[in-house]
Design an enzyme around this catalytic site. Sequence first.
Site, PDB file in Angstrom:
ATOM      1  N   ARG A  34       0.830  -1.216   0.000  1.00  0.00           N
ATOM      2  CA  ARG A  34       0.000   0.000   0.000  1.00  0.00           C
ATOM      3  C   ARG A  34       0.860   1.260   0.000  1.00  0.00           C
ATOM      4  O   ARG A  34       0.456   2.304  -0.518  1.00  0.00           O
ATOM      5  CB  ARG A  34      -0.950  -0.032   1.215  1.00  0.00           C
ATOM      6  CG  ARG A  34      -1.976   1.109   1.260  1.00  0.00           C
ATOM      7  CD  ARG A  34      -3.023   0.814   2.324  1.00  0.00           C
ATOM      8  NE  ARG A  34      -4.046   1.847   2.456  1.00  0.00           N
ATOM      9  CZ  ARG A  34      -4.149   2.681   3.485  1.00  0.00           C
ATOM     10  NH1 ARG A  34      -3.278   2.628   4.497  1.00  0.00           N
ATOM     11  NH2 ARG A  34      -5.123   3.573   3.528  1.00  0.00           N
ATOM     12  N   ILE A  60      -7.095   7.934   0.076  1.00  0.00           N
ATOM     13  CA  ILE A  60      -6.982   6.487  -0.185  1.00  0.00           C
ATOM     14  C   ILE A  60      -7.830   5.837   0.896  1.00  0.00           C
ATOM     15  O   ILE A  60      -7.721   6.177   2.081  1.00  0.00           O
ATOM     16  CB  ILE A  60      -5.510   6.010  -0.172  1.00  0.00           C
ATOM     17  CG1 ILE A  60      -5.400   4.497  -0.390  1.00  0.00           C
ATOM     18  CG2 ILE A  60      -4.767   6.414   1.078  1.00  0.00           C
ATOM     19  CD1 ILE A  60      -3.944   4.012  -0.612  1.00  0.00           C
ATOM     20  N   SER A  61      -8.705   4.909   0.506  1.00  0.00           N
ATOM     21  CA  SER A  61      -9.661   4.345   1.454  1.00  0.00           C
ATOM     22  C   SER A  61      -8.956   3.523   2.534  1.00  0.00           C
ATOM     23  O   SER A  61      -7.818   3.072   2.361  1.00  0.00           O
ATOM     24  CB  SER A  61     -10.646   3.439   0.728  1.00  0.00           C
ATOM     25  OG  SER A  61     -11.182   4.084  -0.395  1.00  0.00           O
ATOM     26  N   GLN A  62      -9.703   3.304   3.607  1.00  0.00           N
ATOM     27  CA  GLN A  62      -9.242   2.454   4.705  1.00  0.00           C
ATOM     28  C   GLN A  62      -9.069   1.018   4.158  1.00  0.00           C
ATOM     29  O   GLN A  62      -9.978   0.512   3.486  1.00  0.00           O
ATOM     30  CB  GLN A  62     -10.334   2.501   5.758  1.00  0.00           C
ATOM     31  CG  GLN A  62     -10.037   1.814   7.033  1.00  0.00           C
ATOM     32  CD  GLN A  62     -11.184   2.017   8.026  1.00  0.00           C
ATOM     33  OE1 GLN A  62     -12.116   2.799   7.774  1.00  0.00           O
ATOM     34  NE2 GLN A  62     -11.130   1.318   9.120  1.00  0.00           N
TER      35      GLN A  62
END
Length: 214
Positions: A34, A60-62
């Site tokens: 990530r 950026i999503s969880q």
Amino acid sequence: MSDEAERKMQFLFALRSRGVTDRAVLTAMEKIDRAAFIRHYFTDRAYEDTPLPIACGQTISQPSVVGLMTQALQVTSRDKVLEIGTGSGYQAAILSSLARRVYTIDRHRRLVTEAREVFERLGFVNITALIADGSRGLPDQAPFDRIVVTAAAEDPPGPLLAQLKIGGIMVLPVGQSDAVQSLIRVTRTEDGFDYDELRPVRFVPLVEGLGNEP
Ligand code: SAH
């Protein structure tokens, strides 16, 4: 154990404890770094289960939400997938390791350009990233086996419903941007659409038109 291995183990533990149990999804999330999708000082926090800021005022999503959405999508290696909201490119990269082909769209040129660089550097050859208003979908490549939207609209956009194959699945957050949104799964059947409500979520809004940066 090295710090890196320790952080990765905690990352996977957090994913599992938040309901990401699909083996293929966990393997993809273990494999894809990530941190490669996050720039500057936030890279240290890449393995925390938290959303982080990216360029153009987006996030950026969880990771656990990425995992739950991917799992709900039930992607197979035969699938052609459309993602609306490229952002950092992380969700597209996870999808690309499960699907045959991924098309991802963002309204911000800068995000698409940066995501393309990461895809190229890491060798994700089955992703096509495009600058466009994703609320219209991608008629040239339709229909899609799977569609995922990573920005919230009030209702599922009509063009996206129309571009889903029969038997296809779409996962998206719906609701107003500053209120509680629901993650829903839409399955297209022979004679209509089935809707399941999955969980409350919070996403940036789906905005019509292109971003206005140069
Ligand atoms: N999936 C991303 C997170 C996306 S954040 C990741 O893994 O990092 C939501 C993204 O949706 C933002 O980048 C925003 O620019 C984009 N977006 C919002 N409205 C859009 C629209 N109409 N068309 C395409 N992208 C849109």
